[in-house]
Design a protein around this motif. Structure first.
Motif, PDB file in Angstrom:
ATOM      1  N   ARG A 254      -6.140 -13.141  10.197  1.00  0.00           N
ATOM      2  CA  ARG A 254      -6.437 -11.772   9.760  1.00  0.00           C
ATOM      3  C   ARG A 254      -7.095 -11.748   8.380  1.00  0.00           C
ATOM      4  N   ILE A 255      -7.333 -12.926   7.830  1.00  0.00           N
ATOM      5  CA  ILE A 255      -7.994 -12.961   6.515  1.00  0.00           C
ATOM      6  C   ILE A 255      -9.499 -12.796   6.682  1.00  0.00           C
ATOM      7  N   GLY A 256     -10.054 -11.902   5.895  1.00  0.00           N
ATOM      8  CA  GLY A 256     -11.497 -11.670   5.921  1.00  0.00           C
ATOM      9  C   GLY A 256     -12.158 -12.397   4.768  1.00  0.00           C
ATOM     10  N   SER A 257     -12.653 -11.652   3.789  1.00  0.00           N
ATOM     11  CA  SER A 257     -13.321 -12.323   2.673  1.00  0.00           C
ATOM     12  C   SER A 257     -12.278 -12.856   1.672  1.00  0.00           C
ATOM     13  N   VAL A 258     -12.673 -13.911   0.981  1.00  0.00           N
ATOM     14  CA  VAL A 258     -11.829 -14.467  -0.088  1.00  0.00           C
ATOM     15  C   VAL A 258     -12.683 -14.497  -1.356  1.00  0.00           C
ATOM     16  N   THR A 259     -12.306 -13.679  -2.337  1.00  0.00           N
ATOM     17  CA  THR A 259     -13.071 -13.621  -3.584  1.00  0.00           C
ATOM     18  C   THR A 259     -12.389 -14.484  -4.640  1.00  0.00           C
ATOM     19  N   GLY A 260     -13.149 -15.413  -5.175  1.00  0.00           N
ATOM     20  CA  GLY A 260     -12.649 -16.276  -6.250  1.00  0.00           C
ATOM     21  C   GLY A 260     -13.148 -15.744  -7.580  1.00  0.00           C
ATOM     22  N   ILE A 261     -12.211 -15.560  -8.509  1.00  0.00           N
ATOM     23  CA  ILE A 261     -12.587 -15.053  -9.836  1.00  0.00           C
ATOM     24  C   ILE A 261     -12.670 -16.245 -10.785  1.00  0.00           C
ATOM     25  N   THR A 321     -15.352 -17.030  -0.129  1.00  0.00           N
ATOM     26  CA  THR A 321     -16.605 -16.576   0.486  1.00  0.00           C
ATOM     27  C   THR A 321     -17.516 -15.895  -0.528  1.00  0.00           C
ATOM     28  N   GLU A 322     -16.928 -15.415  -1.619  1.00  0.00           N
ATOM     29  CA  GLU A 322     -17.750 -14.868  -2.702  1.00  0.00           C
ATOM     30  C   GLU A 322     -17.057 -15.068  -4.036  1.00  0.00           C
ATOM     31  N   LEU A 323     -17.884 -15.090  -5.070  1.00  0.00           N
ATOM     32  CA  LEU A 323     -17.346 -15.354  -6.400  1.00  0.00           C
ATOM     33  C   LEU A 323     -17.631 -14.185  -7.330  1.00  0.00           C
ATOM     34  N   ALA A 324     -16.730 -13.962  -8.269  1.00  0.00           N
ATOM     35  CA  ALA A 324     -16.964 -12.990  -9.336  1.00  0.00           C
ATOM     36  C   ALA A 324     -16.965 -13.766 -10.646  1.00  0.00           C
ATOM     37  N   MET A 325     -18.050 -13.663 -11.397  1.00  0.00           N
ATOM     38  CA  MET A 325     -18.141 -14.391 -12.670  1.00  0.00           C
ATOM     39  C   MET A 325     -17.843 -13.446 -13.838  1.00  0.00           C
TER      40      MET A 325
END
Ligand code: GDP
Ligand code: IMO
Ligand code: MG
Length: 420
Positions: A254-261, A321-325
């Motif tokens: 059930r996990i969709g996107s995973v955002t890494g900070i 799946t996506e990163l926040a810088m």
């Protein structure tokens, strides 16, 4: 369910990003850690630091869930609630706590302190909030849970656990548990009974079936994970995306996107290896410019250059799946910005994190031209765009959010829109 977590050693800016994207979600759920976390949110000229309560609490229409994987100190929790109520946030109607979440006792804090003192120079640099001892009691099957508060024999269970802690404290040469904080704790426990509790696995199952958007908010960071971090200099929970499944009772499919900070550089607070650490004037400059002092303990954070092998590792173990810088503005005005692309280990060069990074590894850097001034207004400087693209190419994940200041508004979503 989407997941948002730290990709470095914590304090990446998770609280800010959760607050920015919270309007997209009906539920924000913390899945591990406890008051060792300090998540800072700044908007409308005010700063708020959250320790236990999820960072969606300021957004109307968002439910905030303290998951089963979290450890709750009733005293700290109540202080947080009061601080929020003082600024007009209707916390009680926006907050639920899992019955399966474990309670931190004053004697857990005493054990944390005794263990650290006993380690001497080898201490972890714990926040001393009782996190390790509480998770030890959880896995040792001795712990008290939020759901136990409604049991008629709660007081006896509490007393039994404290007696066990006193025996352990005596092994450390400390005679008793801290009696002076016990009354405050029992009073806080009494008040905790007035909050909404829930079986969070069922609550989230129903929310997801109803098509609601859920965001799992991590605490600490990947390199502090109990299994995959720089053990033993880690925290006592799984900070990685898998922790969101066990810490909330949500199945992996059930996990969709995973955002890494991640920060445009690296920081770490407490002890343990840090290959790109700068123990010089540049490190000092970053600490000052970035106000790198702990949100929970006020301790100065160690600062260093961005570590791409570590970031690649975080991408891998979390399925980012996506990163926040975050905090590229802190590097404004530096002629050169360095990035560690590889490590040299003996005669070889490797691009992944070795098992042991305490000694014998040397970061290999590339130097990139710095940028004079990056703000969330107007175009990003070409040098910063190059920096972003270099990182994206190195880790093969897009950077979809760039934060250029602590305020909610100082955020760029890379489609080009600013946050209101
Ligand atoms: P968290 O634990 O991951 O939520 O992060 P912390 O709140 O402990 O630490 C992040 C610090 O950086 C806080 O003081 C934030 O207000 C601040 N911050 C977040 N994003 C930015 C940014 O883009 N630029 C600057 N200068 N500060 C930021
Ligand atoms: P947030 O959620 C940064 C560090 C401590 C210590 C180690 C173990 O704000 O990013 P513990 O108290 O868990 O026994 O400490 O982990 N640590 C953090 N560092 N950010 C945090 O949380 C942290 N929580 C714990 O400094 O080195
Ligand atoms: Mg923090």
């Amino acid at each position: 369910m989407d997941v948002l977590l730290g990709a470095q050693w914590g304090d990446e800016g998770k609280g800010k990003v959760v607050d920015v994207i919270a309007p997209r979600y009906e539920v924000i759920a913390r899945f591990q850690g406890g008051p060792n976390a300090g998540h800072t949110l700044i908007f409308e000229g005010r700063k708020h630091v959250l320790h236990t309560i999820p960072s969606g609490v300021f957004r109307e229409g968002t439910m905030n869930l303290v998951g089963n994987g979290v450890v709750v100190d009733p005293v700290i929790f109540l202080k947080e609630v009061r601080a929020l109520e003082a600024v007009g946030v209707d916390v009680r109607s926006r907050l639920m706590i899992s019955r399966r979440a474990h309670l931190i006792l004053p004697s857990h804090r005493a054990l944390d302190a005794a263990s650290e003192a006993d380690k001497g120079k080898a201490k972890i640099g714990s926040t001393l909030k009782g996190i390790g001892p509480t998770y030890m009691d959880k896995t040792g099957r001795n712990g008290l849970r939020v759901g136990d508060l409604s049991l008629p024999d709660f007081k006896e269970r509490y007393a039994t656990l404290v007696r066990k802690h006193e025996r352990l404290l005596s092994l450390y040469g400390r005679s008793d548990a801290p009696k002076e904080t016990e009354e405050e704790w029992l009073d806080a426990v009494q008040q905790l009974r007035g909050f909404n509790t829930v079986d969070c696995e069922h609550y989230l199952d129903e929310a997801l079936r109803a098509g609601k958007n859920v965001l799992a908010e991590g605490a600490q960071g990947t390199l502090l994970d109990i299994d995959f971090g720089t053990y033993p200099f880690v925290t006592s929970s799984n900070t990685i995306s898998a922790g969101a499944c066990t810490g909330l009772g949500v199945a992996p499919n059930r996990i969709g996107s995973v955002t890494g900070i991640f920060k445009a550089y690296c920081t770490r607070v407490g002890s343990g290896p840090f290959p790109t650490e700068l123990e010089d004037a540049t490190g000092e400059h970053i600490r000052k410019a970035g106000h790198e002092f702990g949100s929970t303990t006020g301790r100065p954070r160690r600062c260093g250059w961005l570590d791409l092998p570590a970031l690649r590792y975080a991408v891998m173990v979390n399925g980012i799946t996506e990163l926040a810088m975050m905090k590229a503005d802190v590097l404004n005005g530096m002629d050169i910005v360095r990035v560690c692309t590889h490590y040299r280990v003996g005669n070889t060069t490797v691009d992944r994190m070795p098992y042991d990074i305490t000694s014998g590894i040397e970061p290999v850097y590339v130097d990139m031209p710095g940028w004079s001034s990056a703000t969330s207004e107007g175009e990003l400087p070409a040098e910063l765009v190059r920096y972003i693209e270099t990182i994206e190419a190195a880790v093969d994940v897009p950077i979809t959010l760039v934060s250029l200041g602590p305020d909610r508004k100082e955020t760029i979503l890379r489609e080009g829109t600013h946050v209101q």
